[in-house]
Design a protein around this motif. Structure first.
Motif, mmCIF file in Angstrom:
data_model
loop_
_atom_site.group_PDB
_atom_site.id
_atom_site.type_symbol
_atom_site.label_atom_id
_atom_site.label_comp_id
_atom_site.label_asym_id
_atom_site.label_seq_id
_atom_site.Cartn_x
_atom_site.Cartn_y
_atom_site.Cartn_z
ATOM 1 N N ARG A 61 0.801 -1.218 0.000
ATOM 2 C CA ARG A 61 0.000 0.000 0.000
ATOM 3 C C ARG A 61 0.836 1.270 0.000
ATOM 4 O O ARG A 61 0.415 2.295 -0.546
ATOM 5 C CB ARG A 61 -0.955 -0.017 1.194
ATOM 6 N N VAL A 62 2.012 1.217 0.591
ATOM 7 C CA VAL A 62 2.886 2.398 0.590
ATOM 8 C C VAL A 62 3.327 2.711 -0.839
ATOM 9 O O VAL A 62 3.264 3.857 -1.303
ATOM 10 C CB VAL A 62 4.114 2.187 1.499
ATOM 11 N N GLN A 63 3.766 1.656 -1.562
ATOM 12 C CA GLN A 63 4.183 1.854 -2.958
ATOM 13 C C GLN A 63 3.006 2.273 -3.830
ATOM 14 O O GLN A 63 3.148 3.124 -4.713
ATOM 15 C CB GLN A 63 4.808 0.570 -3.504
ATOM 16 N N SER A 64 1.839 1.685 -3.571
ATOM 17 C CA SER A 64 0.656 2.019 -4.364
ATOM 18 C C SER A 64 0.277 3.482 -4.185
ATOM 19 O O SER A 64 -0.037 4.184 -5.165
ATOM 20 C CB SER A 64 -0.524 1.127 -3.971
ATOM 21 N N LYS A 65 0.314 3.950 -2.947
ATOM 22 C CA LYS A 65 -0.012 5.362 -2.687
ATOM 23 C C LYS A 65 1.002 6.280 -3.363
ATOM 24 O O LYS A 65 0.642 7.327 -3.918
ATOM 25 C CB LYS A 65 -0.038 5.632 -1.191
ATOM 26 N N LYS A 66 2.262 5.871 -3.352
ATOM 27 C CA LYS A 66 3.285 6.695 -3.985
ATOM 28 C C LYS A 66 3.044 6.801 -5.491
ATOM 29 O O LYS A 66 3.175 7.885 -6.081
ATOM 30 C CB LYS A 66 4.676 6.110 -3.728
ATOM 31 N N ILE A 67 2.678 5.679 -6.122
ATOM 32 C CA ILE A 67 2.379 5.694 -7.561
ATOM 33 C C ILE A 67 1.167 6.580 -7.838
ATOM 34 O O ILE A 67 1.161 7.366 -8.792
ATOM 35 C CB ILE A 67 2.136 4.261 -8.074
ATOM 36 N N ALA A 68 0.141 6.451 -6.982
ATOM 37 C CA ALA A 68 -1.055 7.287 -7.144
ATOM 38 C C ALA A 68 -0.699 8.762 -7.016
ATOM 39 O O ALA A 68 -1.154 9.599 -7.813
ATOM 40 C CB ALA A 68 -2.109 6.894 -6.114
ATOM 41 N N ASP A 69 0.114 9.086 -6.021
ATOM 42 C CA ASP A 69 0.511 10.487 -5.800
ATOM 43 C C ASP A 69 1.333 11.020 -6.967
ATOM 44 O O ASP A 69 1.186 12.178 -7.372
ATOM 45 C CB ASP A 69 1.312 10.611 -4.501
ATOM 46 N N GLU A 70 2.203 10.172 -7.507
ATOM 47 C CA GLU A 70 3.032 10.608 -8.639
ATOM 48 C C GLU A 70 2.186 10.846 -9.884
ATOM 49 O O GLU A 70 2.456 11.751 -10.681
ATOM 50 C CB GLU A 70 4.115 9.569 -8.935
ATOM 51 N N GLY A 71 1.154 10.024 -10.063
ATOM 52 C CA GLY A 71 0.246 10.241 -11.185
ATOM 53 C C GLY A 71 -0.475 11.571 -11.073
ATOM 54 O O GLY A 71 -0.590 12.328 -12.040
ATOM 55 N N THR A 72 -0.966 11.862 -9.873
ATOM 56 C CA THR A 72 -1.638 13.135 -9.623
ATOM 57 C C THR A 72 -0.667 14.296 -9.810
ATOM 58 O O THR A 72 -1.014 15.325 -10.421
ATOM 59 C CB THR A 72 -2.212 13.159 -8.193
ATOM 60 N N LYS A 73 0.535 14.127 -9.302
ATOM 61 C CA LYS A 73 1.560 15.174 -9.423
ATOM 62 C C LYS A 73 1.879 15.456 -10.893
ATOM 63 O O LYS A 73 2.044 16.616 -11.301
ATOM 64 C CB LYS A 73 2.822 14.722 -8.688
ATOM 65 N N LEU A 74 1.947 14.399 -11.706
ATOM 66 C CA LEU A 74 2.221 14.572 -13.128
ATOM 67 C C LEU A 74 1.132 15.397 -13.792
ATOM 68 O O LEU A 74 1.423 16.315 -14.579
ATOM 69 C CB LEU A 74 2.328 13.207 -13.812
ATOM 70 N N MET A 75 -0.138 15.086 -13.495
ATOM 71 C CA MET A 75 -1.228 15.822 -14.113
ATOM 72 C C MET A 75 -1.277 17.270 -13.618
ATOM 73 O O MET A 75 -1.618 18.186 -14.389
ATOM 74 C CB MET A 75 -2.562 15.129 -13.857
ATOM 75 N N ARG A 76 -0.944 17.499 -12.371
ATOM 76 C CA ARG A 76 -0.878 18.890 -11.884
ATOM 77 C C ARG A 76 0.178 19.665 -12.664
ATOM 78 O O ARG A 76 -0.024 20.826 -13.023
ATOM 79 C CB ARG A 76 -0.562 18.914 -10.389
#
Length: 482
Positions: A361-376
């Motif tokens: 879950r830690v890695q999954s959250k990091k991937i999710a956050d990076e995806g959001t960061k990319l779109m921002r």
């Protein structure tokens, strides 16, 4: 200017390149799986190409992902407003379009990052969610893929088993023999024990749904990807333990009829499927979808989903990116296992990837956050300028810099003008000019006259002539690759 040499750039637009080639057909037939042609890998290994034409084609839509499949076709931003029109607005006013801003008061905004509504990772629903249209998938490249037809054999096949299998083989937790007994006794049980009758009805419904899953899994390889997702969801619902969420929630919320999108839930076309708890689901707004932990961008007509990828990358959940034979320009900005978790075209690894995400879950959250960061970043002024330079200016500059006018290259073509070159390839009467621009400004274009469509056509064209004609220029393009 008017006296300068010609600059001829082939362009096209559509779900994916409408190429006329035997290459795709030939290599697809070597594999039993129409989604993953073995021959495509063979071409990659050998360095062969489907196209031997070196002239680049700017395709405003999805293009082939693998470099050997028409390497001269360049994926450009797609026609919808949140893509190509946004680049036009940026070029003219250096302003990011409203569609690519965070949802709030502006109704045109499409992106939901989660912060605006207080969504937190730990509170998100742990399911793979998808809602979308029942739509074809790369029909020309994969004609063997199909939508299943509902028929009684889907649910009645358990009764045609051998007597031994009827007694021993469990389907949805019940053998055919036990299910038959419950069905026969249901009327009597309903009178003396209504609650028990309700339980038995649920058991029978589960048995019927499980039978349909088993039947459809037998033809899984030939199902359209979105129907594969529907089957995986139904299977997840059958095997889910009481009071636990099934891992998948991928269903049709709409379908296309007579060119219009309509609600699938309750539609006559899906009545039989809904009778066994299959296929359709409730419509979910962006705000509803953003409350789920896992998303997937299931490919449609062109093998991708033009809007779904950017919408789901922005959301607080993690994206399972559907890797198909085609890609969009935006995909080049995304990195696997950084911004998303890749899943195969046939979705057979989706459950495995879901299990990985739940146990990491830690890695999954990091991937999710990076995806959001990319779109921002990409929808910020700085990020959009980078996209503009890479996805609009860059391809155009490379094409124009590499172009060699026919007038200085006659020794290789044996033709005097670019029109003669095209006529040699295509024949007479195929190439059609609809507008001629001289490059001095965006308004420096001739409409009608000479070899253009003609005055009668111009009289029947709406007042937004230039924009409409540019669209027609794309639609009338009939350049083929052999």
């Amino acid at each position: 200017g008017k006296k300068s040499a010609e600059l001829v750039i082939p362009i096209s637009s559509g779900d994916y390149p409408g190429v006329s080639s035997n290459c795709i057909e030939h290599f697809r037939q070597e594999s039993p799986d129409p989604l993953i042609p073995l021959g495509w890998q063979k071409i990659t290994d050998s360095g062969q190409r489907c196209s031997h034409i070196t002239a680049p084609v700017l395709h405003f839509g999805s293009a082939f992902r693998h470099p050997h499949m028409f390497p001269n076709i360049i994926a450009m931003p797609m026609p919808p407003a949140e893509h190509l029109s946004c680049f036009e607005k940026w070029a003219m006013a250096k302003t990011v379009c409203k569609e690519l801003t965070a949802m709030g008061e502006d109704k045109e905004a499409m992106l939901l990052f989660g912060d605006e509504f207080g969504f937190k990772w730990e509170d998100l629903i742990p399911q793979v969610v998808w809602r979308g249209s029942d739509f074809p998938f790369l029909a020309k490249a994969n004609p063997l893929l199909k939508k299943p037809q509902f028929h009684e054999r889907l649910i009645n096949w358990p009764w045609s088993q051998t007597e031994e299998d009827k007694m021993t083989k469990k389907i949805g937790g019940q053998t055919a023999f036990n299910a038959a007994n419950k069905k026969l006794k249901l009327y009597r049980v309903r009178k003396r024990a209504p609650k028990q009758a309700d339980v038995n009805e649920q058991i029978l419904s589960r048995f019927t749904k499980a039978a349909a899953v088993e039947s459809l899994k037998g033809q899984y390889i030939h199902l359209l990807p979105r129907w594969k997702a529907v089957v995986l969801t139904a299977e997840a619902e059958v095997i889910a333990k009481p009071n636990t969420l099934p891992w998948a929630n991928m269903k049709f919320s709409s379908y296309v009829q007579d060119g219009r999108k309509s609600s699938a839930l309750g539609a006559e076309d899906y009545k039989d499927w809904e009778g066994i708890g299959f296929a359709t689901g409730d419509y979910k707004s962006h705000k509803n979808l953003a409350q789920y932990k896992y998303h997937i961008d299931l490919g449609g007509g062109g093998g991708t989903t033009w809007d779904g990828t950017i919408l789901k990358l922005a959301m607080p959940g993690m994206l399972f990116h559907h890797l198909t034979p085609t890609k969009d320009y935006i995909h080049d900005w995304m990195k696997p296992w950084v911004h998303y978790v890749p899943v195969s075209s046939d979705l057979l690894d989706l459950k495995e990837k879901f299990d990985w995400a739940e146990s990491h879950r830690v890695q999954s959250k990091k991937i999710a956050d990076e995806g959001t960061k990319l779109m921002r970043h990409l929808t910020s002024p700085e990020g959009f300028e980078q996209m503009y330079q890479q996805d609009i200016v860059g391809p155009l500059r490379r094409v124009t810099d590499a172009y060699q006018p026919v007038s200085v290259n006659q020794s290789q073509t044996s033709r005097r003008t670019w029109r003669e070159v095209i006529q040699k390839i295509e024949g007479d009467g195929v190439f059609l000019s609809v507008i001629k621009c001289h490059g001095s400004s965006v308004h420096d274009c001739d409409e009608g006259g000479g070899d253009v469509l003609g005055e009668n056509y111009m009289k029947n064209t709406s007042t937004n002539g230039p924009a409409k004609l540019r669209s027609l220029l794309v639609k009338k393009s009939r350049i083929k690759f052999r």
